[in-house]
Write an enzyme that holds these catalytic residues in place. Structure first.
Site, PDB file in Angstrom:
ATOM      1  N   GLU A  39       3.582  31.727  -7.521  1.00 25.51           N
ATOM      2  CA  GLU A  39       4.941  31.311  -7.207  1.00 25.51           C
ATOM      3  C   GLU A  39       5.941  31.524  -8.333  1.00 25.51           C
ATOM      4  O   GLU A  39       7.110  31.828  -8.088  1.00 25.51           O
ATOM      5  CB  GLU A  39       4.952  29.831  -6.793  1.00 25.51           C
ATOM      6  N   SER A  59     -12.319 -29.664  11.947  1.00 24.61           N
ATOM      7  CA  SER A  59     -12.853 -30.584  10.936  1.00 24.61           C
ATOM      8  C   SER A  59     -13.032 -29.942   9.568  1.00 24.61           C
ATOM      9  O   SER A  59     -13.636 -30.560   8.681  1.00 24.61           O
ATOM     10  CB  SER A  59     -14.207 -31.138  11.409  1.00 24.61           C
TER      11      SER A  59
END
Length: 706
Positions: free
Chosen positions: A98, A354
């Site tokens: 690139e 509980s």
């Protein structure tokens, strides 16, 4: 004439000298003005970097294993890139193809630009754009139509980027934003979607494909146009071989391989746990405290149990490492394919049943009101108009606190809550990080029903409380990110109960009856020592099991996401077996988190201390309720008719009950009940199958004697 000529020459020389002085000044002023304009423009119009900072994120477990990926807010898959986490071979190949002068130019490669112009003129078409990696990055940050004006803006933006960032940082921006077709952006997203793994290690064919796709991302998408994708990949591989980056044999091998036929799903494990870890801090890649192996095991257990329980049933669970408060596993639901499965049910307030009783007794121990061996009456009582009953509607008479907790008796728990104060208890829970939600609005006062689940708490909040129980009574927030675990050691936390009280509660809970088919941990080699408590909410809507197992707190909830009741399903029957199975997996997977406390020691077993006398076969039955000489109130309570008395006793075999010689009735559960019709004295008799009988005389009141 000579003088005039001399004057003319002097004037001409002066003019030339003056001009030579003024011109550089004007030139310098112009240059300074241009520079100032450039600087002003650079400040006023900085490069737009918003897209570079709004990315997808990946949540991993504590060892770095991927759990779940989250897309960016715009719906795209775009992961921030750190150069050290990308395969160096890919970086070298990318720069070579690139922008081979990337490391040396200042944003614009003028020689490359001229070459592109000459090649285009010779070919009569655009052969290459001449854009550098920096210019391409600028274009991705600020997309615009492709023309000469746009190219000039890209060059300007590239110069801005070069002044603001280092070369590696620019390359990271480029690799974050590069388009790969559809909603894929960046090399990490493409690698996950096409190859199913990170871009830290890439094969030659993967490198070539990742370089080829951004040049025409839609035309070359391998999942839609495999032929074009393969041709472009093979061309890049050949080019890299020509540059000496690949061997010729590598290019040939690449050409022989197919391209990925479809996009793969991004990681999606630990759905709710990963979401909680991400939500606990900045939106960035997160190394969570979760353990991937344990998470998978618990998800399997939860789904298996949910399928067994019924079509609409969900299971949620949370495991917390007590020393660090790190969440090691979180199952928000058994499956997202089941009703309510998308909801994280560990973060929804439910009645805890509980499960709060251990903390009531812990505060009572702190206050000196009670101790494990304190005896308390488990008989019918009315507390300011509140008349609780035991779950089985039976009463045990005189019992020790330890037995009352192990068998989850309601009357003693409500009595202890009345002594320590419901408001105080609620405030203690809230300060610890578990704020009870009461019906009737935020100002609704806590009541004694809190002892039996009369408020809403989440599984996460119960995990905070049980982790505190396992840490000497000190409560701390849960930790979701691995880098925050160490700080938890330094957090002093908030004192929920005294250390001695917490140790006594744990010892009591370790002696609770194990679930059916399970040998008690104290009698089993290498079994985890589990101090547990179960809970069932009113109407059978929620089944709970909560425990401290070694260095871990474990909370399990089972029920329907919509809160519908499941008649007869209790925490002990439904949630407790799941908790024990999960505790086994926790001790297996997390040995490094506290094996020494999770396993048996050489400490000899303590001699059992029963709260009630052992019965011999020749003893007659014992009547627990009503006791001898009791005065029983059978009149109205809060304007409502009194309920029948449930008779309770113990002996050899099933007992038969009589009142003044008349057999008593039975309720739907088969318990003996007695509804006096008028005041007076009565004789209650219990008879065992051998004919042995015990009698007590009681007085029934329907009006205040005063």
């Amino acid at each position: 004439m000579r003088l005039a000529g001399y004057g003319a020459k002097y004037w001409a020389r002066l003019k030339s000298v003056t001009g030579s002085v003024v011109w550089p000044r004007r030139l310098l002023a112009g240059l300074l003005a241009c520079l100032a304009a450039v600087l002003i423009l650079d400040v006023v119009f900085p490069p737009p970097l918003t897209r570079a900072h709004v990315n997808s994120v990946l949540v991993t477990d504590r060892l770095g294993k991927p759990l779940r990926a989250f897309s960016a807010p715009d719906g795209r898959w775009r992961f921030a890139v750190r150069l050290e986490e990308i395969d160096p071979a890919f970086i070298d190949a990318l720069v070579r193809v690139e922008d081979k002068r990337f490391w040396s130019h200042h944003g614009t490669d003028w020689s490359g630009m001229m070459r592109a112009v000459i090649d285009g003129a010779a070919a009569g078409r655009v052969v290459s754009g001449g854009s550098t990696i920096t210019m391409q990055t600028a274009r991705m940050l600020e997309p615009r139509s492709r023309n000469v004006g746009s190219k000039l803006i890209e060059m300007w933006r590239a110069n801005q980027l070069e002044r603001r960032f280092t070369k590696p940082e620019i390359l990271e921006l480029y690799l974050t934003l590069t388009p790969y077709g559809g909603n894929l952006e960046g090399v990490r997203a493409a690698s996950w979607s096409y190859f199913g793994h990170e871009a830290d290690r890439l094969s030659s064919d993967e490198i070539a494909l990742l370089i080829a796709l951004p040049q025409s991302p839609e035309v070359r998408r391998p999942d839609r146009r495999p032929a074009q994708a393969k041709a472009a990949r093979d061309w890049v591989a050949t080019k890299l071989a020509r540059y000496g980056v690949f061997l010729a044999s590598e290019a040939e091998e690449v050409a022989a391989l197919p391209v990925p036929p479809r996009r793969l799903d991004f990681p999606g494990r630990a759905w709710h746990g990963a979401d909680a870890a991400l939500s606990s801090g900045p939106r960035e890649d997160v190394r969570s405290t979760l353990d991937a192996s344990l998470q998978a095991e618990l998800e399997r257990i939860a789904l298996t149990r949910a399928e067994t329980e019924g079509a609409d049933v969900q299971v949620s669970a949370i495991v917390v490492h007590i020393p660090t408060r790190a969440v090691r596993a979180l199952v928000g639901s058994a499956s997202r394919d089941r009703a309510g499965g998308w909801i994280d049910l560990t973060n929804r307030a439910r009645s805890p049943g509980s499960t709060l009783k251990p903390f009531i007794y812990g505060l009572a121990f702190d206050d000196g009101i009670a101790s494990p061996d304190t005896r308390v009456e488990d008989v019918p009582r009315t507390f300011a108009g509140y008349q609780p009953e035991n779950f089985d509607r039976m009463f045990r008479g005189d019992v020790r606190i330890s037995d009352a907790l192990q068998h989850s008796l309601n009357i003693p728990a409500v009595l202890m809550l009345e002594r320590i104060g419901a408001e105080r208890f609620s405030a203690q829970l809230a300060m610890a990080g578990a704020r009870p939600r009461f019906t009737g609005g935020g100002s609704h006062a806590a009541g004694l029903a809190l002892a039996l689940g009369g408020a809403g708490l989440t599984a996460r909040e119960l995990a905070i409380l049980y982790a505190a129980l396992g840490d000497g009574g000190v409560a701390k927030p849960l930790v979701w990110r691995a880098d925050e675990e160490r700080a938890s050691y330094e957090d002093p936390g908030r004192r929920l109960m005294g250390e001695a009280s917490a140790a006594e509660i744990l010892q009591i809970l370790q002696g609770s009856p194990a679930p059916a088919g399970r040998m008690p941990g104290s009698l089993t080699r290498d079994a985890p020592q589990i101090a547990f408590k179960t809970g069932t909410s009113y109407g059978f809507r929620d089944a709970w099991a909560a425990a401290v197992s070694g260095d871990h707190a474990i909370i399990v909830w089972i029920g329907r996401a919509d809160g519908a009741p499941r008649t007869g399903v209790t925490g002990r029957d439904s949630a407790l077996p799941v908790l024990f199975e999960m505790a086994d997996r926790v001790s297996h997977h997390l040995r490094d988190d506290g094996e020494s406390r999770a396993r048996l020691t050489t400490e000899p077993l303590r001699k059992a201390k029963g709260a009630q006398r052992n019965l011999s076969k020749d003893r007659p039955p014992e009547i627990l309720f009503p006791p001898e000489g009791a005065e029983l109130w059978a009149g109205p309570v809060n304007g409502k008719p009194g309920r029948p008395f449930v008779l309770a006793g113990r002996g050899q075999g099933a007992l038969s009950w009589f009142v003044d010689g008349t057999p008593t009735d039975r309720d739907d559960a088969g318990a003996p009940i007695w509804q006096p019709r008028q005041p007076g004295f009565y004789q209650v008799t219990a008879v065992d199958p051998e004919g042995r009988a015990t009698r007590v005389r009681v007085r029934v009141l329907t009006e205040d004697p005063a």
